[in-house]
Design an enzyme around this catalytic site. Structure first.
Site, PDB file in Angstrom:
ATOM      1  N   LYS B  79      37.766 -49.960  59.339  1.00 44.59           N
ATOM      2  CA  LYS B  79      37.170 -50.595  58.153  1.00 44.59           C
ATOM      3  C   LYS B  79      35.784 -51.116  58.509  1.00 44.59           C
ATOM      4  O   LYS B  79      35.583 -51.665  59.600  1.00 44.59           O
ATOM      5  CB  LYS B  79      38.099 -51.732  57.676  1.00 44.59           C
ATOM      6  CG  LYS B  79      37.707 -52.349  56.337  1.00 44.59           C
ATOM      7  CD  LYS B  79      38.737 -53.390  55.884  1.00 44.59           C
ATOM      8  CE  LYS B  79      38.333 -54.012  54.542  1.00 44.59           C
ATOM      9  NZ  LYS B  79      39.333 -54.977  54.039  1.00 44.59           N
ATOM     10  N   SER B 179      40.906 -54.642  49.139  1.00 48.27           N
ATOM     11  CA  SER B 179      39.597 -54.148  49.527  1.00 48.27           C
ATOM     12  C   SER B 179      39.642 -53.022  50.562  1.00 48.27           C
ATOM     13  O   SER B 179      38.653 -52.318  50.716  1.00 48.27           O
ATOM     14  CB  SER B 179      38.761 -55.293  50.089  1.00 48.27           C
ATOM     15  OG  SER B 179      39.316 -55.735  51.313  1.00 48.27           O
ATOM     16  N   SER B 203      44.484 -57.462  50.561  1.00 47.04           N
ATOM     17  CA  SER B 203      43.596 -56.314  50.796  1.00 47.04           C
ATOM     18  C   SER B 203      44.133 -55.240  51.734  1.00 47.04           C
ATOM     19  O   SER B 203      43.533 -54.176  51.854  1.00 47.04           O
ATOM     20  CB  SER B 203      42.253 -56.800  51.351  1.00 47.04           C
ATOM     21  OG  SER B 203      41.457 -57.304  50.322  1.00 47.04           O
TER      22      SER B 203
END
Lengths: 95, 509
Positions: B79, B179, B203
């Site tokens: 990420k 997210s 998330s």
């Protein structure tokens, strides 16, 4: 509680974000929607309740008060948008 | 021979150890898959081909020498909020334009030390603020799943993850959740074996549920936050997204560690999280919180939950109804605490030390213009809310109040656990994935926030949670169940999660 457009502008100033009048109007509505949503907390009786400071019950560990890093000014300034040797450059602050 | 990218992490590890496949072959297979499919999905925003190939060569060498680490040669996605030395790290924000950290985050360093190979950086909501991956500066991620009009449920047994062709698909692009949308989409689409993700209000677990993958949010303090771009420091926690419960456990085994660089990271040994997988859950007590049966809950979510309860009951668990009375206040309290912490954390982006700078007439003008240009709408909204609730005269009414409510939320869980509950079972999300550009959610930020209604309580209380795929919606989209555990008892989540997985099977787009 709700905010008006001048409050939005004052808060944006505190947050150092430039906003136009149009955007301030939009943000007023958006922020009021969110503030309206969080208003339900008024229903909760929090008398005598301690505010949370840490979700995990343990004493925060502490390191020895010694120098364990440093001499990396090149790394620290490597990503600066404007620099002069090991200094960050900004617009004139003091006349 | 099956496609190499179809191998789970556990299977790939075995094939690599048996020298049946090389790390270079595996990495090349993933790089080829990325170059073929990433254009359509936008899961990666930076592909680190050279680093991946060099890493794979080094892995092959260590495998040959007999010094392989636990994740040797496993290609992973990262990420974009994890600092990776010398490579793209912007939390998908414009304000970090060009930032390349001169250091490595503890979690990613742990992965590389274990032999894992980095394929690239994954798309995400800007600064992890969002539930649909639509706030990214690099554009939305497309969910590899599409609505299936024929509703053909694809199910395969054991580890053999496969799919069958079904006729008409509705090709409306759907969000992967957020997210960690890039992480979830990349894992589901076989563009990496597994990925790092992070969870502040849901998330990891919400995008995992939207893509048929397994997502784990560990106990606060289990993984180091050092080198992760901060959103809300008292809530943020690193965790993996993977294809199976076992794969997620193998990832957490390495991601979790004590760390002197993060004072909130606990000095506790990391157990082998795979050890409890497959253990009987006979005699375990599973709590079903009545407050999670929210008004207007979709029938299929309710049905999925009942199915999950039945699976665990059949496996010998005691099912008990429990009450977590402050559940409904978790989301409003979160929308005070998280923006407040964000407004403070994001004060550092000022155009001076790194990232974007927009020139101004004086230094204040420079700050204001830089932050106006560099932060997207959702981030600006949250900074302003945070600034407002922390401003003079409002602090007690909002922030202190929210932190008191948080104490009550945590107390609810403590009472349940004190009564003998081992784990709590809930739905992971209130719905399946929705279309990109959904008008209702775009018009009302609170509608978007409600995606996290089942997950956010866990962050507020600092507990561990896992989302496990449990079935398909009527539209043929994945749905997940969530298990919530006691602090630092992630092993329970893997143990009970593997029962859900064994019953539900695996799901691939």
């Amino acid at each position: 509680m709700s905010v008006d457009q001048s409050t939005v502008k004052r808060v944006a100033k505190l947050a150092r974000i430039a906003i136009t009048d149009n955007r301030a109007e939009e943000l007023r509505d958006e922020l009021n929607t969110i503030l309206g949503f969080v208003e339900q907390l008024d229903e909760v009786d929090v008398d005598g309740v301690e505010p949370m400071t840490s979700v995990v019950d343990f004493d925060m560990k502490k390191r020895a008060d010694t120098v364990n890093d440093g001499e990396i000014a090149d790394d620290v300034t490597a990503n600066a948008p404007a620099k002069d040797e090991h200094f960050f450059m900004v617009p004139k602050v003091v006349e | 021979m099956t496609d190499l990218t179809d191998l789970t992490l556990a299977q790939a590890r075995k094939r690599l150890a048996d020298k049946d496949v090389s790390a270079s072959e595996l990495t090349d297979a993933y790089l080829a898959a990325i170059s073929e499919r990433n254009g359509a999905l936008n899961a990666y925003i930076s592909v680190t081909e050279d680093i991946a190939r060099e890493g794979a060569v080094a892995s092959d060498k260590r495998i040959a020498e007999g010094t392989a680490g636990p994740l040797e040669g496993i290609p992973l996605g990262v990420k974009d909020l994890y600092a990776t030395k010398g490579t793209h790290t912007q939390a998908c924000s414009h304000i970090l334009d060009g930032f390349k950290p001169p250091y490595e985050s503890t979690v990613t360093q742990n992965l590389w030390d274990a032999g894992a190979v980095m394929l690239g950086k994954l798309n995400m909501d800007e600064f992890a603020m969002g539930s649909s991956n639509e706030t990214s500066h690099y554009g939305p991620v497309v969910n590899p799943w599409q609505r299936d009009l024929m509703n053909v449920a694809v199910r395969s047994e054991g580890g053999d993850v496969g799919t069958i062709e079904s006729p008409p698909k509705d090709d409306t692009p759907l969000v992967p959740g957020g997210s960690s949308g890039g992480s979830a989409a990349a894992v589901a689409a076989r563009l990496c074996v597994a990925a790092t993700a992070s969870d502040t209000g849901g998330s990891i677990r919400q995008p995992a549920a939207f893509t048929g993958t397994v997502g784990v949010k560990p106990t606060y303090g289990r993984c180091s936050r050092w080198g992760m771009v901060a959103f809300a420091s008292s809530l943020d926690q690193a965790g993996p997204i993977a294809r199976t419960v076992e794969d997620a456990a193998l990832m957490l085994n390495v991601m979790a560690s004590p760390d002197a660089k993060d004072t909130t990271c606990v000095d506790r040994p990391v157990p082998d999280y795979t050890a409890t997988i497959g253990d009987s859950i006979k005699g375990m007590t599973i709590g079903i919180p009545r407050e999670y049966r929210i008004d207007g809950m979709a029938e299929e979510i309710d049905g999925l939950w009942s199915q999950g309860i039945a699976w665990l009951k059949d496996a010998g668990a005691n099912i008990v109804d429990i009450s977590l009375p402050h559940t409904k206040y978790a989301l409003p309290a979160y929308y005070i605490v998280a923006p407040a912490e964000a407004s403070s954390n994001l004060a550092r982006y000022d155009g001076v030390r790194y990232g974007l700078r927009v020139d101004g007439s004086d230094i204040t003008d420079m700050y204001e213009k830089t932050r106006a240009a560099g932060f997207g709408d959702e981030v600006q909204r949250r900074i302003l809310i945070g600034t407002y609730v922390l401003s003079a005269g409002f602090y007690d009414a909002y922030y202190t109040k929210a932190q008191k409510v948080r104490t009550l939320i945590k107390h609810d869980f403590e009472m349940a656990y004190a009564d003998g509950v081992d784990c709590i079972l809930t739905p992971a999300t209130p719905s399946a994935a929705f279309p990109i550009g959904d008008k209702e959610m775009a018009a009302d930020p609170v509608k978007m926030y409600l995606n996290d209604v089942f997950t956010v309580t866990v962050n507020m209380a600092g507990l561990p949670g896992i989302a496990v795929p449990a079935g398909l919606s009527v539209e043929g989209l994945p749905l997940g169940l969530q298990l919530i555990g006691k602090p630092f008892e992630e092993s329970d989540l893997f143990r009970v999660g593997s029962v859900i997985e064994a019953n539900a099977g695996h799901f691939a787009p």
